[in-house]
Design an enzyme around this catalytic site. Structure first.
Site, PDB file in Angstrom:
ATOM      1  N   ARG A 147       0.817  -1.212   0.000  1.00  0.00           N
ATOM      2  CA  ARG A 147       0.000   0.000   0.000  1.00  0.00           C
ATOM      3  C   ARG A 147       0.852   1.265   0.000  1.00  0.00           C
ATOM      4  NH1 ARG A 147      -4.927  -1.950   4.086  1.00  0.00           N
ATOM      5  NH2 ARG A 147      -5.598  -3.615   2.721  1.00  0.00           N
ATOM      6  N   ASP A 185      20.919  -1.591  -8.355  1.00  0.00           N
ATOM      7  CA  ASP A 185      22.373  -1.643  -8.551  1.00  0.00           C
ATOM      8  C   ASP A 185      23.103  -0.378  -8.113  1.00  0.00           C
ATOM      9  OD1 ASP A 185      21.622   0.147 -10.465  1.00  0.00           O
ATOM     10  OD2 ASP A 185      22.754  -0.776 -12.096  1.00  0.00           O
ATOM     11  N   ASP A 198      16.613  -2.486 -10.913  1.00  0.00           N
ATOM     12  CA  ASP A 198      17.716  -3.448 -10.762  1.00  0.00           C
ATOM     13  C   ASP A 198      18.541  -3.337  -9.469  1.00  0.00           C
ATOM     14  OD1 ASP A 198      19.267  -1.264 -11.206  1.00  0.00           O
ATOM     15  OD2 ASP A 198      20.008  -1.905 -13.171  1.00  0.00           O
ATOM     16  N   ASP A 202      13.074   2.037 -11.921  1.00  0.00           N
ATOM     17  CA  ASP A 202      14.439   1.507 -11.895  1.00  0.00           C
ATOM     18  C   ASP A 202      14.424   0.218 -11.082  1.00  0.00           C
ATOM     19  OD1 ASP A 202      17.084   0.905 -11.685  1.00  0.00           O
ATOM     20  OD2 ASP A 202      17.721   2.850 -10.913  1.00  0.00           O
TER      21      ASP A 202
END
Ligand SMILES: *[C@@H]1O[C@H](CO)[C@@H](O)[C@H](O)[C@H]1NC(C)=O
Ligand SMILES: *[C@@H]1O[C@H](CO)[C@@H](O)[C@H](O)[C@H]1NC(C)=O
Ligand SMILES: *[C@@H]1O[C@H](CO)[C@@H](O)[C@H](O)[C@H]1NC(C)=O
Ligand SMILES: CC(=O)N[C@H]1CO[C@H](CO)[C@@H](O)[C@@H]1O
Length: 420
Positions: free
Chosen positions: A207, A281, A279, A277
């Protein structure tokens, strides 16, 4: 046409009506709640101690309507039971000296607190709060604006709106770390509209938010949502209408699921320019989600925006991220908690996210310390310091705080608005 008739027949009345209608909660207020009037035309209440209750306390200050609440102290106010905010109240946390005010230990209710303006304050609930309750709850009411508010550690939801609620804005705020096991950012379910603008949702299992009804979701950052979901398009029988524009979604260590889930054909939405985004990283190297069912769940895509009151300046997603990092929450003086969330977690761009159930333990280590500071001299005790009164042609020895100035705001509002 109406304007001309006004000018010719009732010029004075007409000008009064126009200025009353146009006056914002504060200069720059945006969204559905922008016209909340707060305690204007009431009286000033100066919070003079950090006590849970009694004369001079925050609880006492907000217990009656028609007040503009200012602070002559800074620090943590530990509350045992929940605080109930009255209607037509302005809470000007930016007036507190030092690092401002943190309300800690339980939650606050804004149910029926229509026409409230709340700025630059931290509401942190924590494990000692009432089980099954939210850090901020609104069950009914209209015309409320929350601006630069930091709210965290709800036991049920963190910031939850659910009921017959209209015309609410949450701008430049932080909604953080709903406590396990529920760990929720919160419901945003109104009948008449909530704008969520340049706000950070961080470290909530689910939520972030869950929306039904009328919603504008613009230039927000959602970070490290959990398996329950990021923006949940309430999968309801009832209709929803949302504009979802220029937001940023950054996965964190707890993220296992797409940012948008659970929509159905009743969820009508205009989506544009939302950045993801995935990933984790440590580099901002995401992409704009294209409007497909796979990316946004099975919502009903609209081809144009709903005509909602909206931001004055629509930022690009990356500018929104920078803006949130620079100023979301009670940022006149950021406390250790918000600094950790913004710098250590969000700043890691996916690598760091809190796995906590107890905010009193590391890494959060509770709500403090909050430096108390010293309030400026206010000889007449009207909430406006002598230095400001002298500099602005007011009388430092007579209570003139609620006198309405030529721009339509009370003198004290011009003072509190000048601080931020
Ligand atoms: C605030 O609390 C302190 C400590 O309990 C007490 O001594 C003081 O009288 C309280 N102040 C007021 C105004 O009630
Ligand atoms: C919400 O705001 C709009 C626009 O200012 C107004 O027309 C409407 O009456 C408000 N709704 C409520 C319930 O106050
Ligand atoms: C989601 O959006 C991305 C970026 O626009 C796009 O490359 C991808 O095909 C979309 N995914 C699906 C499953 O539609
Ligand atoms: C403070 C807290 O409990 N945060 C939780 C938010 O949700 C994430 C994702 O599941 C959990 O890992 C956190 O513990």
């Amino acid at each position: 046409m109406a304007y001309y008739r006004c000018i010719l027949t009732f010029p004075v009345l007409c000008l009064l009506i126009q200025s009353a209608a146009a006056l914002l909660a504060f200069p720059g207020a945006e969204g559905f709640g922008a016209q909340a009037t707060g305690g204007r035309t009431g009286s000033v209440y100066v919070v003079t101690n950090l006590n849970d209750s009694g004369a001079g306390s925050f609880r006492d200050a907000v217990s009656k309507s028609n007040r503009i609440v200012v602070f002559a102290v800074g620090g943590v106010i530990n509350i045992d039971s929940r605080v109930v905010i009255s209607s037509r109240v302005t809470i000007a946390g930016q007036t507190a000296p030092g690092q401002g005010i943190t309300i800690y230990g339980n939650g606050v209710s804004y149910s029926a607190a229509s026409n409230t303006i709340t700025r630059y304050i931290r509401y942190r609930m924590g494990r000692g709060g009432d089980s099954g309750k939210d850090a901020i709850t609104i069950a009914n009411g209209e015309n409320m604006i929350f601006d630069h508010v930091s709210v965290s550690w709800g036991r049920d939801e963190t910031f939850s709106i659910n009921g017959d609620v209209s015309n609410v804005t949450i701008s430049d705020s932080i909604i953080a770390q709903g406590l396990q096991t529920h760990s929720c950012g919160g419901l945003m379910q109104t009948t008449g509209g909530v704008s969520i603008i340049r706000t950070l949702y961080i470290d909530n299992q689910t939520r972030n938010p869950k929306v039904k009804g009328v919603n504008e979701f613009v230039n927000n950052v959602v970070y490290n949502w959990g398996g329950g979901g990021g923006y949940i398009a309430g999968d309801s029988d009832g209709p929803s209408q949302a504009n979802i524009l220029n937001n940023v979604f950054i996965s964190g260590p707890s993220t296992t699921i797409h940012p948008f889930t659970r929509g159905n054909a009743n969820f009508h939405t205009f989506v544009s320019n939302n950045y993801y985004d995935p990933d984790q990283d440590g580099t901002l190297n995401g992409f704009i989600l294209s409007p497909t069912t796979e990316n946004y769940s099975a919502v009903d895509f609209q081809s144009s925006k709903y005509p909602y009151p909206t931001v004055n300046t629509l930022l690009s997603p990356t500018d929104a991220l920078a803006k949130v990092r620079a100023s979301a929450g009670a940022s006149k003086s950021r406390d250790r908690v918000d600094t950790y969330l913004i710098n250590t977690e969000l700043g890691s761009l996916g690598k760091v996210g809190a796995l906590i159930t107890d905010p009193a333990a590391a890494p959060m280590n509770g709500p403090g310390p909050i430096a108390g500071g010293t309030a400026p001299t206010d000889s007449d005790g009207d909430g406006i310091p002598d230095s400001y009164e002298t500099a602005h042609g007011l009388n430092p020895n007579s209570n003139d705080a609620m006198v309405i100035a030529s721009n339509g705001y009370a003198n004290i509002e011009n003072y509190i608005n000048s601080l931020v």
